[in-house]
Design a protein around this motif. Structure first.
Motif, PDB file in Angstrom:
ATOM      1  N   SER A 175       5.348  -6.612  -3.462  1.00 20.51           N
ATOM      2  CA  SER A 175       6.798  -6.595  -3.291  1.00 20.51           C
ATOM      3  C   SER A 175       7.393  -5.316  -3.415  1.00 20.51           C
ATOM      4  O   SER A 175       8.542  -5.090  -3.190  1.00 20.51           O
ATOM      5  CB  SER A 175       7.528  -7.690  -4.168  1.00 20.51           C
ATOM      6  OG  SER A 175       7.369  -7.232  -5.572  1.00 20.51           O
ATOM      7  N   ARG A 176       6.720  -4.195  -4.182  1.00 23.58           N
ATOM      8  CA  ARG A 176       7.147  -2.917  -4.340  1.00 23.58           C
ATOM      9  C   ARG A 176       6.609  -2.183  -3.525  1.00 23.58           C
ATOM     10  O   ARG A 176       7.554  -1.019  -2.934  1.00 23.58           O
ATOM     11  CB  ARG A 176       6.830  -2.401  -5.581  1.00 23.58           C
ATOM     12  CG  ARG A 176       7.600  -3.318  -6.857  1.00 23.58           C
ATOM     13  CD  ARG A 176       6.649  -3.122  -8.057  1.00 23.58           C
ATOM     14  NE  ARG A 176       7.393  -3.773  -9.253  1.00 23.58           N
ATOM     15  CZ  ARG A 176       7.272  -5.062  -9.739  1.00 23.58           C
ATOM     16  NH1 ARG A 176       6.726  -5.790  -8.738  1.00 23.58           N
ATOM     17  NH2 ARG A 176       8.159  -5.359 -10.970  1.00 23.58           N
ATOM     18  N   VAL A 177       5.640  -2.093  -2.634  1.00 23.34           N
ATOM     19  CA  VAL A 177       4.941  -1.098  -1.732  1.00 23.34           C
ATOM     20  C   VAL A 177       3.910  -1.836  -0.937  1.00 23.34           C
ATOM     21  O   VAL A 177       3.532  -2.847  -1.501  1.00 23.34           O
ATOM     22  CB  VAL A 177       4.241  -0.170  -2.613  1.00 23.34           C
ATOM     23  CG1 VAL A 177       3.117  -0.539  -3.492  1.00 23.34           C
ATOM     24  CG2 VAL A 177       4.031   1.039  -1.906  1.00 23.34           C
ATOM     25  N   ALA A 196       7.844   2.526  -0.465  1.00 25.68           N
ATOM     26  CA  ALA A 196       7.531   3.557  -1.504  1.00 25.68           C
ATOM     27  C   ALA A 196       8.407   4.728  -1.593  1.00 25.68           C
ATOM     28  O   ALA A 196       9.099   5.171  -0.733  1.00 25.68           O
ATOM     29  CB  ALA A 196       6.002   4.009  -1.455  1.00 25.68           C
ATOM     30  N   ALA A 206       8.858  -3.242  -0.278  1.00 22.09           N
ATOM     31  CA  ALA A 206       9.900  -2.243  -0.338  1.00 22.09           C
ATOM     32  C   ALA A 206       9.234  -0.956  -0.134  1.00 22.09           C
ATOM     33  O   ALA A 206       7.988  -0.657  -0.389  1.00 22.09           O
ATOM     34  CB  ALA A 206      10.306  -2.607  -1.793  1.00 22.09           C
ATOM     35  N   GLU A 219       3.151  -9.232  -6.720  1.00 19.98           N
ATOM     36  CA  GLU A 219       4.241  -8.540  -7.334  1.00 19.98           C
ATOM     37  C   GLU A 219       4.033  -7.087  -6.913  1.00 19.98           C
ATOM     38  O   GLU A 219       5.254  -6.318  -6.616  1.00 19.98           O
ATOM     39  CB  GLU A 219       3.937  -8.481  -9.056  1.00 19.98           C
ATOM     40  CG  GLU A 219       4.557  -9.657  -9.673  1.00 19.98           C
ATOM     41  CD  GLU A 219       5.827  -9.494 -10.098  1.00 19.98           C
ATOM     42  OE1 GLU A 219       6.414  -8.430 -10.214  1.00 19.98           O
ATOM     43  OE2 GLU A 219       6.601 -10.504 -10.691  1.00 19.98           O
ATOM     44  N   ASP A 236       6.782  -1.255 -12.466  1.00 22.49           N
ATOM     45  CA  ASP A 236       8.021  -0.484 -12.379  1.00 22.49           C
ATOM     46  C   ASP A 236       8.111   0.922 -12.929  1.00 22.49           C
ATOM     47  O   ASP A 236       8.690   1.640 -12.153  1.00 22.49           O
ATOM     48  CB  ASP A 236       8.992  -1.341 -13.182  1.00 22.49           C
ATOM     49  CG  ASP A 236       9.589  -2.730 -12.457  1.00 22.49           C
ATOM     50  OD1 ASP A 236       9.220  -2.683 -11.226  1.00 22.49           O
ATOM     51  OD2 ASP A 236       9.954  -3.456 -13.012  1.00 22.49           O
ATOM     52  N   LEU A 289       4.434   4.555  -7.368  1.00 19.40           N
ATOM     53  CA  LEU A 289       3.588   3.823  -6.407  1.00 19.40           C
ATOM     54  C   LEU A 289       3.347   4.444  -4.984  1.00 19.40           C
ATOM     55  O   LEU A 289       2.576   4.391  -4.299  1.00 19.40           O
ATOM     56  CB  LEU A 289       4.288   2.498  -6.036  1.00 19.40           C
ATOM     57  CG  LEU A 289       4.280   1.650  -7.172  1.00 19.40           C
ATOM     58  CD1 LEU A 289       4.883   0.151  -6.962  1.00 19.40           C
ATOM     59  CD2 LEU A 289       2.753   1.168  -7.625  1.00 19.40           C
TER      60      LEU A 289
END
Length: 447
Positions: free
Chosen positions: A234-236, A274, A272, A231, A191, A195
């Motif tokens: 899921s962010r990038v 970046a 998600a 994990e 977090d 990223l």
């Protein structure tokens, strides 16, 4: 960052299997293990098929107190050009000290302090100026933490990116290692870091012993590491994900199965987006992966030009701390105040064991001459207790053989003759007599 896809670390032991793996997008090679003028035939065939090859350095020690070695930088750049690589990668670590001259033979964590960050940033900028392609740096696995740290992992990595424009190679197995060994929450790290600076991702296996996670690269990738890859995913959407395996190589089918599991995580649903890339962010330093592209004057803006060079007093403070720690790890000196002594002992044993393993690989005749792996290992670990490595592994192998011969070992005359011949063939000299060794020891103590 150009799309890489799913790849594997190329190693000579699995070269044939790597060539046969279906759907393989790219490979990574340890930079120090290839020669630009004599690339392995397997790598040449992979390149002819259009498989990208990325060199991954392990010996620069950009987190060390000394400025990067120009010859090592030139060698890394030569390999990038020879392989047609879109980038090169290294580690956020130190691997040696110059006063005293000591080699860790492994990647060691830098303290998350302002001094260490200043030194690292300047070293990274020196490397970026010398390399012909972009640089990405990997977070490392650690067995211990430094006392008195001033920044979290997320803060340290974020400021490094903001001040240098360097890209990040995130190893999710190392995030798990640091969760077990240092109590750091991988989700909090993910977090906190930028990223948009992500170059690619490493995935590897390890094992837990007595509450310590060992990042072995010799075990299957555990589900908990695949969960961390999810994990991150899921962010990038990462440009590339790579499976690392360095020892105890499994069957081709098992490698293919691990790659399939990684690919399943990477392709499972949308990621998600970046954060947008802006001037001064991770990709501002170099946005074009083509090593022969014309430089973009905007992209080459220097985010830290106004900060000036790092003061020598800062480098000296970092040097003193690293020398005290490395000396405790490889030379048996007292553990510096504030470190977890049990963890330092575990790290010291791990360094000695790795040193023995690598020497056996670069000089495979030694275990044979000494009667097998177990007698060799016992003899080498005894030698290593008071003989830290001060140069490379090949020199270490010669010094180990010389030490045995000076002590009239091995006891078997035939084995001793074989060891003498082996040593002479490589050293080009006669082993010094005991009196010479005593004189060296005495002069060393006097100094």
């Amino acid at each position: 960052m150009a799309h890489l896809g799913v790849g594997i670390g190329w190693r000579p032991e699995i070269a044939d299997a790597v060539e046969r793996l279906s759907g393989l997008d790219w490979v990574e090679v340890v930079a120090e293990n290839v020669c630009p003028g004599h690339l392995p035939e397997s790598l040449l065939r992979l390149r002819e098929r259009g498989t990208r090859v990325v060199p991954h350095g392990v010996s620069l020690g950009l987190g060390g107190s000394d400025r990067p070695d120009a010859a090592k930088l030139a060698a890394l750049g030569e390999r990038a050009v020879a392989l047609g690589a879109p980038l090169v990668t290294e580690h956020i670590a130190f691997v040696r000290t110059s006063s005293p001259v000591l080699e860790a033979g492994h990647l060691l964590p830098v303290p998350r302090t302002r001094d260490a960050l200043d030194v690292l940033c300047e070293n990274v900028r020196i490397a970026q100026d010398a390399l012909p392609v972009p640089l990405a740096l990997e977070n490392i696995a650690a067995l211990f933490a430094w006392p008195g740290e001033e920044l979290t992992e997320g803060q340290f990595l974020t400021e490094l990116v903001e001040r240098t424009g360097v890209r990040l190679l995130i190893d999710v197995a190392n995030l798990h290692t640091n969760r077990v060994n240092r109590g750091e929450d991988p989700a909090v790290v993910l977090d906190a870091i930028p990223l948009e600076a992500l170059a690619y991702v490493h995935v590897a296996g390890g094992i837990e012993r007595a509450g310590v996670w060992h990042d072995t690269h010799a075990h299957p990738v555990p589900p908990v590491v695949l969960d961390l890859l999810a994990e991150l995913r899921s962010r990038v959407e990462p440009a590339g994900v790579l499976l690392e395996r360095d020892d105890d190589f499994p069957s081709e089918a098992e490698l293919a199965g691990e790659l399939a599991a990684i690919r399943a995580v990477v392709t499972a649903g949308p990621a998600a987006p970046a954060a947008p890339i802006t001037a001064g962010s991770a990709d501002a330093a170099r946005t074009e992966p083509d090593p022969i592209a014309e430089p973009d004057p905007v992209a080459e803006l220097d985010p830290v030009a106004e900060s000036g060079p790092v003061a020598e007093s800062t480098r000296t403070r970092v040097a003193l701390g690293q020398a005290a720690l490395l000396s405790a790890l490889v030379a048996g000196t007292p553990v510096p105040e504030g470190f977890d002594r049990r963890r330092i002992r575990v790290q010291a044993r791990a360094l000695a064991a790795k040193r023995a393993d690598v020497v056996a690989k670069v000089a495979p005749e030694l275990p044979v001459i000494l009667g097998g792996p177990d007698p060799y290992r016992e003899a080498f670990l005894s030698y290593a207790k008071d003989r830290p490595m001060t140069s490379g592994y090949r020199r270490d192998a010669l010094d180990f053989a010389e030490d045995l011969l000076i002590r009239d070992l091995p006891a078997d005359p035939a084995a001793r003759r074989r060891l003498t011949i082996w040593w002479r063939d490589r050293a080009g000299a006669k082993p010094p007599r005991r009196i010479v060794r005593w004189a060296r020891t005495l002069s060393g103590r006097a100094a």
